[in-house]
Design a protein around this motif. Sequence first.
Motif, short mmCIF file in Angstrom:
data_model
loop_
_atom_site.label_atom_id
_atom_site.label_comp_id
_atom_site.label_asym_id
_atom_site.label_seq_id
_atom_site.Cartn_x
_atom_site.Cartn_y
_atom_site.Cartn_z
N TRP A 876 0.85 -1.19 0.00
CA TRP A 876 0.00 0.00 0.00
C TRP A 876 0.88 1.24 0.00
O TRP A 876 2.03 1.23 0.41
N THR A 878 0.34 5.91 -0.41
CA THR A 878 -0.48 7.07 -0.71
C THR A 878 0.23 7.90 -1.76
O THR A 878 1.47 7.87 -1.85
N GLU A 908 -3.85 3.38 -1.88
CA GLU A 908 -4.10 2.36 -2.88
C GLU A 908 -3.45 1.05 -2.42
O GLU A 908 -2.38 1.06 -1.83
N SER A 910 -2.75 -3.24 -3.32
CA SER A 910 -2.72 -4.35 -4.27
C SER A 910 -2.10 -5.56 -3.57
O SER A 910 -1.41 -5.42 -2.55
N THR A 925 -5.60 -2.58 -8.38
CA THR A 925 -5.55 -1.81 -7.15
C THR A 925 -6.95 -1.51 -6.62
O THR A 925 -7.90 -1.37 -7.39
N HIS A 927 -8.81 1.17 -3.70
CA HIS A 927 -8.54 2.45 -3.06
C HIS A 927 -9.45 2.63 -1.86
O HIS A 927 -10.59 2.15 -1.84
#
Length: 1439
Positions: A876, A878, A908, A910, A925, A927
């Motif tokens: 993750w 930002t 985000e 993934s 991804t 969010h």
Amino acid sequence: MAAHGEAWRRLLDSLWLVLLCGQAAAAAARTPQQQSPPPAAGPTVRTFTPFYFTVEPADTLSVRAASVILNCSAHCESSPKIEWKKDGTFLNLVSDDRRQLLPDGSLLINSVVHNKHNKPDEGHYQCVATVESLGTIVSRTAKLTVAGLPRFTSQPEPASVYRGNNLVLNCEVNADLAPFVRWEMDHQPLFLDDRVFQLSSGALIVSNATDEDGGTYSCVIETGGSPKYSDEAEVKVLPESEVPSTLVFLRQPSSLTRVIGQSAVLPCVAAGIPIPVVRWTRNEEELVTEGSQKFLLLAGGTLKISDVTEEDVGIYTCIADNGNETIEAQADLTIQAPPEFLKKPSNIYAHESMDIVFECDVTGKPTPTVKWVKNGDVVIPSDYFKIVKEHNLQVLGLVKSDEGFYQCIAENDVGNVQAGAQLIILDHAPATTGPLPSAPRDVVASLVSTRFIKLTWRAPASDPHGDNLTYSVFYTKEVINRERVENTSHPGEMQVTIQNLMPETVYIFRVVAQNKHGPGESSVPLKVATQPEVQLPGPAPNIRAYANSPTSVTVSWATPLSGNGEIQNYKLYYMEKETDNEQDIDVGGLSYTISGLKKYTEYSFRVVAYNKHGPGVSTQDVVVQTLSDVPSAAPQNLSLEVQNSRSIMMHWQPPPLGTHNGQITGYKIRYRKVTRKSDVTESIVGTQLSQLIEGLERGTEYSFRVAALTVNGTGPSTDWISAETFESDLDESRVPEVPSSLHVRPLVTSIVVSWTPPENQNIVVRGYAIGYGVGSPHAQTIKVDYKQRYYTIENLDPSSHYVITLKAYNNVGEGIPLYESAVTRAYTVPDPSPMMPPVGVQASILSHDTIRITWADNSLPKNQKVSDARYYTVRWKTNIPANTKYKTANTTTLSFLVTGLKPNTLYEFSVMVTKGRRSSTWSMTAHGTTFESVPTSPPKDVTVVSKEGKPRTIIVNWQPPSEANGKITGYIIYYSTDVNAEIHDWVIEPVVGNRLTHQIQELTLDTAYYFKIQARNSKGMGPMSEAVQFRTPKAESSDKMSNDQALGSAGKGNRQMDAGTDYKTPMGGSNSPHGSPSPLEYNMLLVIIVSVGVITIVVVVVVAVFCTRRTTSHQKKKRAACKSVNGSHKYKGNSKDVKPPDLWIHHERLELKPIDKSPDPNPIMTDTPIPRNSQDITPVDNSMDSNIHQRRNSYRGHESEDSMSTLAGRRGMRPKMMMPFDSQPPQPVISAHPIHSLDNPHHHFHSGSLASPTCSYLHHQANPWPVGPSVSHSDRANSTESVRNTPSTDTMPASSSQTCCADHQEPESATGSYLPSTQEEEPGPNLPTAHVRPSHPLKSFAVPAVPPTGATYDPALPSTPLLSQQASSHPVHSVKTASIGTLGRTRPPMPVVVPSAPEVQETTRMLEDSESNYEPDELTKEMAHLEGLMKDLNAITTA
């Protein structure tokens, strides 16, 4: 006077700016032209760079082993880099020893390679030119065709011809070999003329034969190597015959397609006795060939049409007539046209955020397809790159990366062309020397629809008139980086309508003003969501689709039943079944025919109707299949296998997918002897892919071809291939001989064995036996079919030496073996194949610092249980700041809890999965934005400065906290003269919204103050900033002091405030906070008090006597209901009851003093140790309507003079005030000074006049000030009614006024409340309401009137704000208590009866009776009270 002088100075400045900026602003309002010439020359303006191809590659036909040059040359100021693409892929010419790049950019291919299994050079080539930092262009696509092996599909045969008759000698080759065919006669090149003519297929026509035409003929293929000769054919010319013979066609015309400008040849050769005459018709009209340059008759009657055009299309009929009989043959001539530009793209200058359109118009037959290329890459249509009007490219919201070269490429079956244009995105011209506009104010969406938004705003504070300013509105979709711009149509216009928006979509708008010096500051971004789609057309009924031909479909529909307005047009969407590439066409009518579709292919169609609101509801999909056609390609991989002396087996594969054009119903087989090409045998078989041809002659070579069949007919045939039957049946009386060759290719665990059969083909071979083993070939034996030529031996050991043997066998036994050995390769660990990435990644926000990530794994069973050693990695980050690195964590479950995140931050996420050495790619991804939290850092950069010309006023500036953790909803300023005091003893100054500056006035001169600021958001308050010290100046200016002396009422501390051009008189008074007044000031104060008091008493007495006669019994009842001696009140708010303090007028300082505090202090209320004027804490809801214009400004977050607060420091006394910050304070109390009503627009009193408050007071007793709940911001902003009070330079003594109010008797049952109805609403910026303290809502001694319905008031007129309250729907009665003191003695509290507001239905009648309010006995009591007040005044005077 100072305020009026300031206003004049601003007006003069504005007029001067208008004169300077007039023409510049008018020019700036014009929208930039897309196709305009370059802007005014300047050092920063770039010009278009000529960049184009001077030579482009052309279609080329070559032969094997020849060299080919594909020409390409590009022109540019800087030398371009040339590269080549083949079939869409860049060629690596550095390591290619056959292909090389010539200095001019051309491509040289040495020794073209072309064989049955390897065709590396044939294909489509494209030249790519690139100039660094400028762009890339691509050339047209050129096709390189390599002629096949010289091979004859038909050869000339011996023939005889009667003298004067016609003869055709066949010599057919593939179309790509036709240009290389020539004829020889008697081993000498044959001279061709109009009588002896060679067709494009290679056949030779000899017409009107003579004896010289007899001889030996052969055709030759010359492709650069040794020529290939056909069989020789002897032609004998026979004497003329008198015996009639049947008239037959030796060669008939066939349908032909030609490109415009080419020549068309339609062969037609007939023979018979008598000799026939040939003539032609077109579309049943006789063609005149004699003397025509267009039509020419060649040998035997062949028709040649030169330079074909559209007019030459039609059905041509060849008619042969010899007098005895007539025969006819027909052929269609169709034409094609390569793409041609009707309009080429033009170079464009543009700025960022603009919309542009590249125009491109082409024609051709078939209709060309158009694609756009930007810097060599195909442009994919999207929301911001759109194909409009069939071929034009529209780019919306330009960004810098859109700059470059755009090319329109048109292509059809005949050819392709390209044309390009350059896009230059200019930087905005640098601002010239001079002031730039500040940000436009109050940007609001005044009208929001589904597809358009109307924005309005006010001129910037730097140029309040703004007549010469132009504006640009920038807007974009939320989370989209592309910004579009819309300019106003003329200078000074402060509204614009943005159209073509999407429904239910959030857009972000900002406005920038521009003057002659350049663009100014941008306004604060405004988010607006369009409305959902309404009043849209319904689905079009009766949609039908039917196929017209194999490539076209007609779709029809009816007008929608629910049109919701006039239908403007329709959009027809269609898509090939099983694909997701939907295309659309704009249609004006109720039907449309789509052409250019694939044959025998299913398509889905749907229709959407459009009206003025936009697209309506789509119809259901209608699926239709285009009609079938004959196959467009021949079967593949035809092979022959001789079975014996009388039969040959044929094998083939169907035509390639996509070329069937229907259901294959069978295959047509044609075969013939090679020596007798005219004797062709045909047979039709089913859909099987092999056929045994029997009954053939021994030792004879046969040619075979096959074609696919559909219900529409026969498709193209394969090339002729030949095989020869055996002279005799094969011998099986002995074993086969040794295979002629054996080859092995070792791999790691296998060996590929290939071989060729024995050279002696007369012995039957039934199969082959393969033996192999480590060191010996006898470990394993495998037998394969006789037709097989290779085999792969599997499951071998790596790095091992194997011996392999191969033997052919038949029914007699195995033949002689052939040996070979090989060593398998060493084992190398292959790269593991990647795993499938997780899917369905979701982010669930749990708190301000925690988000749960969940996902699914398609490689797991349906129950999604992890039973192996796999694990998942979650990462993750930002995007703020942009270079933030990923953080990762591993887990073995299908979810993970990410903690320690920042509040109110978009992250985000993934996921990837790892199992052993195998890993997946990162998933798509997800969010998530964490919840808000209280600010964790204080506001930054707190500064305090003194306001110029106002030493008692300071301006506090600051910056938002670095860790706001959410949207800042307000600030609280704490200030005190004692930095060590407890925080609850500091004075509190609330600031609403995200303003970063605030003014505080009426501070003590030459005093050190300490300031702290605290930010708040929806979650609560943040930490305080460090204390900032500021010392006020030592003395005021002389102008300021004179104003204070002239306009002071009860004390020196009550002064007039500067509020721009609205000059207002204060309403209350207080004693001097700065020490004892001077004798001069004291005497002036006494004179003013006595004068005003005497005049007021006289006027009150006269009016009271006059009004006594009009008292009614109804009003007496109403007054009786209002009387009460209970002065205590409870206030009922939304969440809790707050008991306001009882306020007394202190007899020494004539100030309002709270003598009681709420027993339940609110934790958000603060004691104020330093006294100040009460307007500091007066909310916008209670501000005066005379300042409604300024109040709107303050609500929208702009700085104005009206947002000041005052503080008057007092000595010796520190009354404390309670104020809830998250709710409005109770209605304020007006200090003991008379003010005058200005409700009636006819009762305007200007500065310097004396208006009697008494009549106004009596007149409005039946209409007391209505009391109601606080209004919301929108209610306040949109209010047009106002209640105003007349200013007066003369003030009355505190003892000469009556206090009236309307309040709730029972708070529990009241529908209106003095506390705000919505606790969460942010109070607006404070407006100056002189000497108003939060307490019981007591009215002034001069009661203002109810404003006339619908009346508006000029906010620019001077007025004194009193108390802006809105009427309650259910008014109730209440009693207020006021205390009036003198210097000599203290009076007990006097109850004041306040009539409530009349009921709605009684309003008219009460207004009619409003002039008579008092009975004589009541007036007697009032007069007695006034006499007491006069005695107090006398005592003050004598003292």
